[in-house]
Design a protein around this motif. Structure first.
Motif, PDB file in Angstrom:
ATOM      1  N   ASP A   1      48.037  46.420  49.313  1.00 17.24           N
ATOM      2  CA  ASP A   1      47.346  45.326  48.634  1.00 17.24           C
ATOM      3  C   ASP A   1      48.201  44.942  47.423  1.00 17.24           C
TER       4      ASP A   1
ATOM      5  N   GLN B   1      48.308  42.322  45.468  1.00 19.03           N
ATOM      6  CA  GLN B   1      47.631  41.800  44.279  1.00 19.03           C
ATOM      7  C   GLN B   1      47.018  42.920  43.459  1.00 19.03           C
ATOM      8  N   ARG B   2      46.368  43.858  44.134  1.00 21.81           N
ATOM      9  CA  ARG B   2      45.761  44.988  43.415  1.00 21.81           C
ATOM     10  C   ARG B   2      46.842  45.838  42.756  1.00 21.81           C
TER      11      ARG B   2
ATOM     12  N   ALA C   1      48.127  44.011  39.745  1.00 19.45           N
ATOM     13  CA  ALA C   1      47.127  44.015  38.673  1.00 19.45           C
ATOM     14  C   ALA C   1      47.095  45.373  37.979  1.00 19.45           C
ATOM     15  N   LEU C   2      47.158  46.440  38.750  1.00 17.93           N
ATOM     16  CA  LEU C   2      47.155  47.779  38.160  1.00 17.93           C
ATOM     17  C   LEU C   2      48.438  48.039  37.376  1.00 17.93           C
TER      18      LEU C   2
ATOM     19  N   GLU D   1      48.055  46.203  34.099  1.00 13.77           N
ATOM     20  CA  GLU D   1      47.120  46.939  33.235  1.00 13.77           C
ATOM     21  C   GLU D   1      47.806  48.158  32.623  1.00 13.77           C
TER      22      GLU D   1
ATOM     23  N   ARG E   1      45.151  55.517  38.839  1.00 15.26           N
ATOM     24  CA  ARG E   1      44.774  54.397  39.720  1.00 15.26           C
ATOM     25  C   ARG E   1      46.023  53.687  40.254  1.00 15.26           C
TER      26      ARG E   1
ATOM     27  N   GLU F   1      47.300  53.605  44.249  1.00 15.65           N
ATOM     28  CA  GLU F   1      47.549  52.335  44.932  1.00 15.65           C
ATOM     29  C   GLU F   1      48.994  52.246  45.416  1.00 15.65           C
TER      30      GLU F   1
ATOM     31  N   GLY G   1      47.060  53.437  48.514  1.00 15.07           N
ATOM     32  CA  GLY G   1      45.632  53.225  48.286  1.00 15.07           C
ATOM     33  C   GLY G   1      44.830  54.478  48.574  1.00 15.07           C
TER      34      GLY G   1
END
Length: 99
Positions: A3, A5-6, A9-10, A13, A79, A83, A87
């Motif tokens: 994923d 995008q995830r 994003a992580l 972050e 996290r 991922e 994941g």
């Protein structure tokens, strides 16, 4: 399939948190430097296959170093690492559901 995008994003972050904590802690700065090439690859969309757990630098800063005093950073790193390695596994999802 990852994923993207995830993962991105992580990574964002994690980078933002590292940037915020780096000025106050040299060990955070070291972790940020260790992760910088990988975070840049993720941001560029260059990580398309799951990485091996050991390919992600930085765990030793939590295990052997003093970064456990930053629970938010440890959780964000975890996290991201989960991922980046493909994941959550069905076993991990089941375990989380039982907790």
């Amino acid at each position: 399939m990852m994923d993207q995008q995830r993962l991105q994003a992580l990574a964002t972050e994690l980078e933002q948190l590292l940037a915020r904590l780096t000025p106050a802690d040299g060990e955070v700065a070291d972790l940020r430097s260790a992760l910088a090439p990988l975070l840049a690859q993720v941001a560029a969309g260059a990580v398309s296959a799951p990485l091996a757990w050991g390919e992600i630098p930085g765990a030793r800063y939590f295990n052997e170093g003093g970064l456990r005093r930053y629970p938010e950073l440890e959780q964000t790193f975890a996290r991201f690492r989960i991922e980046a390695t493909g994941g959550e596994s069905p076993a991990l999802r089941k375990l989380r559901g039982e907790l």
